[in-house]
Design an enzyme around this catalytic site. Structure first.
Site, mmCIF file in Angstrom:
data_model
loop_
_atom_site.group_PDB
_atom_site.id
_atom_site.type_symbol
_atom_site.label_atom_id
_atom_site.label_comp_id
_atom_site.label_asym_id
_atom_site.label_seq_id
_atom_site.Cartn_x
_atom_site.Cartn_y
_atom_site.Cartn_z
ATOM 1 N N TYR B 228 13.321 137.546 48.633
ATOM 2 C CA TYR B 228 14.250 136.740 47.854
ATOM 3 C C TYR B 228 15.346 136.133 48.719
ATOM 4 C CZ TYR B 228 14.761 135.893 42.868
ATOM 5 O OH TYR B 228 14.724 135.348 41.617
ATOM 6 N N GLU B 235 15.838 127.832 51.600
ATOM 7 C CA GLU B 235 16.099 126.706 50.688
ATOM 8 C C GLU B 235 17.457 126.084 50.950
ATOM 9 O OE1 GLU B 235 15.451 128.010 46.634
ATOM 10 O OE2 GLU B 235 13.627 129.066 47.233
#
Lengths: 306, 306
Positions: B228, B235
């Site tokens: 995660y 990103e």
């Protein structure tokens, strides 16, 4: 709170009427007694039900008429902090009124400094400001003098959600309409005139419906009746639609979109339409459930269509 | 003091209609109770204590609701109590869907490894898996449909949000801004996505076939600890790298004046997206941690093979 969850509070309740010696206990008395033992849970935030998963009982329910024996067991649920509908409506409608005017008068820090406190050269911008302000003043006055609310309160967090929606969209729309680089509608005066007629027609219609709905319900009561057309032609739409107040509201915003030719206004109209359709369908369904003789020709919000 | 408090709070919930009853006597738990119900009685109430004889008083036991059945666990992989679950045809379709997706992401994983071995470095591996990445990540939009139709018991909004954020990164950032495609941050999130999706889709496949190996379940709820943050970092770095190019070229931006009176600045939008990670990421992360406790909580009781 976990301690309170396991607590069982027993009341021996006997209510007598001093005059008629009639034994009657309305449920709000139960709420009052409960509140006196648990001061943090005022009556508006108590949900009392006969079954933990059942529907909440209303204040008007009479203890003796409920399906209970000599011992009634109720289940309590905390609805969370509550706020009155009137407060919410007044707050959420005053915001757009004030915010739009701030953009209209070009208060500093919104647009470039050379535009501070200037006015737009397009007359449609002034017209739009008048229409927008009129709309929200009308809503405020209706909240104070026209509407009769079924419920007193709603959960507190709703006021933040609702105000964000109304205030946010008002700011977004007002920014573009009052912008120094605003472009007036392509078809000019014709478009604006048509839009104004649509807008005013729907404002009057919306108001007529609110008055008609108010007159259905005597002061202080919570009775529910089927609304029918009255002598006012604007209410004749009741023949085709269950919730014409939403229909007229949609019409008003379509008129305003046409008047300003502004995409954010179109978005606001669309989002509002979606929400009102959801409400209208719910209301239509509950009318159908409650009244056997409900007129079959009616649609929830758009005649024959939706 | 009490009555003033009651008066304030009761004005919310008690209806404004007048009751025809006069005074109210209440005998509560053996104590006399003074109650004013400000709205329901036209004038204040006289209390007289009346002892009731020969009549069984109504005992009202008010208990708090057993458990808050409506908790906020909207996104739960454990099947909800009431849903019947997908039918046989839907299950077959879902198995095929999940197998295809697992295979697809395996293709991407293999593609990455092969490209790395062929080139000897991590740089520019995006180009070797660009097409399957776009295809299979976009294909995940079907999952929103699955929730909407009801064959998957997840929330449409939550699934929609997750899928669209992935699709946004794939198309609106990585594909649209060519210059970031050679960045290492792209490899970071692609790797994270690949490993996550392979585990996730095989988890669903085995769950649907009722033969879930503990290893897959464990992997699903453990690997995210690293994957995660890894994905989020990749990103964010990618979006950050795209910013200067977006600003320079005015990509996807609309400026005033224009006939729709609308403007959009993609550069500012990307910055807002980056900021939104701050509240959202911890929520999702802790949600997974809570899910892990729920699903793997009693790991000590189970053996490795189910």
């Amino acid at each position: 709170l976990s301690r309170a969850k396991k607590a069982v509070v027993f009341f021996e309740v006997e209510i007598l009427d001093a005059k008629t010696k009639d034994k009657l206990c309305f449920l709000d008395k139960v709420r009052t007694y409960f509140f006196s033992s648990y001061p943090q849970w005022y009556p508006a935030r108590q949900s009392i039900r006969l079954d933990p998963k059942g529907k909440s009982l209303k204040d008007e329910d009479v203890l003796q008429h409920l399906p209970v024996g000599t011992t009634a067991t109720f289940y309590f649920r905390d609805l969370g902090a509550q706020i009155s509908w009137v407060t919410v409506f007044l707050t959420e409608y005053t915001g757009p009124l004030v915010i739009y005017l701030m953009f209209y008068f070009r208060v500093p820090f919104i647009y470039a400094p050379k535009y501070d406190f200037t006015t737009s050269k397009h007359w449609v911008v002034h017209l739009a400001c008048m229409c927008h302000s009129f709309h929200y003043v009308k809503r405020l006055l209706e909240t104070l003098f026209v509407h009769r609310f079924s419920h007193g309160t709603m959960p507190l967090r709703n006021i933040f959600k609702n105000c964000t929606y109304y205030w946010g969209f008002a700011a977004w729309m007002a920014y573009y309409i009052n912008h120094p680089l605003y472009t007036p509608p392509i078809y000019g005066e014709q478009q604006i005139r048509l839009a104004l007629i649509v807008f005013l027609f729907c404002q009057i219609g919306n108001f007529s419906i609110h008055v008609a709905l108010r007159n259905l319900r005597p002061p202080g009561s919570k009775t529910r009746k089927i609304p029918y057309p009255t002598k006012n032609p604007f209410t004749w739409i009741f023949l085709l639609v269950s919730c014409p107040n939403y229909t007229y509201e949609l019409g008003s915003w379509l008129g305003f979109t046409l008047m300003t030719q502004c995409l954010p206004v179109a978005f606001f109209t669309l989002v509002g339409f979606i929400q009102m359709t959801v409400w209208a369908k719910g209301k239509h369904r509950s009318y159908l459930k409650e009244f056997r003789d409900y007129p079959p020709l009616r649609s929830p919000i758009l005649p024959f269509v939706l | 003091m009490l009555h003033r408090f009651l008066r304030g709070c009761l004005s919310y919930s008690v209806s404004k209609r007048r009751r025809k009853y006069g005074g109210v006597t209440a005998l509560v738990s053996g104590r006399h109770f003074r109650v004013w119900s400000p709205c329901s009685f036209p004038d204040s109430v006289n209390l007289t204590a009346t002892v009731v004889q020969d009549q069984t008083p109504l005992r009202v036991a008010v208990m708090s609701a057993a458990a808050p059945g409506t908790s906020k666990a909207a996104h739960s992989d454990v099947a909800p109590k009431r849903k019947k679950g997908p039918g046989a045809l839907a299950t077959a379709y879902l198995v095929i869907y999940n197998v295809v997706m697992t295979a697809g992401w395996l293709v991407i994983a293999v593609g990455l490894v092969r490209a790395y071995l062929a080139r000897g470095s991590y740089h520019g591996l995006y180009y070797s898996i660009e097409k399957p990445l776009k295809f299979f990540q976009t294909g995940a939009i079907l999952e929103i449909l699955h929730c909407a139709v009801g064959i998957v018991p997840s929330s449409v909004v939550l699934t929609g949000f997750q899928v669209m954020s992935r699709v946004f990164l794939t198309w609106a950032v990585t594909h649209s801004v060519r210059e970031v495609q050679s960045e290492d941050s792209v490899l970071l999130f692609v790797t994270a996505w690949t490993v996550t999706e392979i585990i996730r889709y095989s988890f669903y496949t085995f769950s649907l076939l009722n033969h879930l190996p503990f290893l897959i379940k464990w992997a699903r709820y453990t690997f995210f600890f690293v994957l995660y943050p890894m994905g989020v970092t990749g990103e964010l770095l990618t979006i950050y790298a795209a910013l200067p190019y977006v600003q320079k070229t005015g990509l996807y931006s609309v400026t005033l004046p224009n006939k729709y009176n609308f403007s959009f600045d993609y550069y500012t939008f990307l910055i807002l997206i980056m900021i939104s990670y701050i509240p959202l990421f911890p929520q999702l992360y802790f949600h997974m941690i809570r899910q892990r406790k729920k699903v793997l909580g009693h790991v000590e009781d189970y053996s490795k093979v189910e």
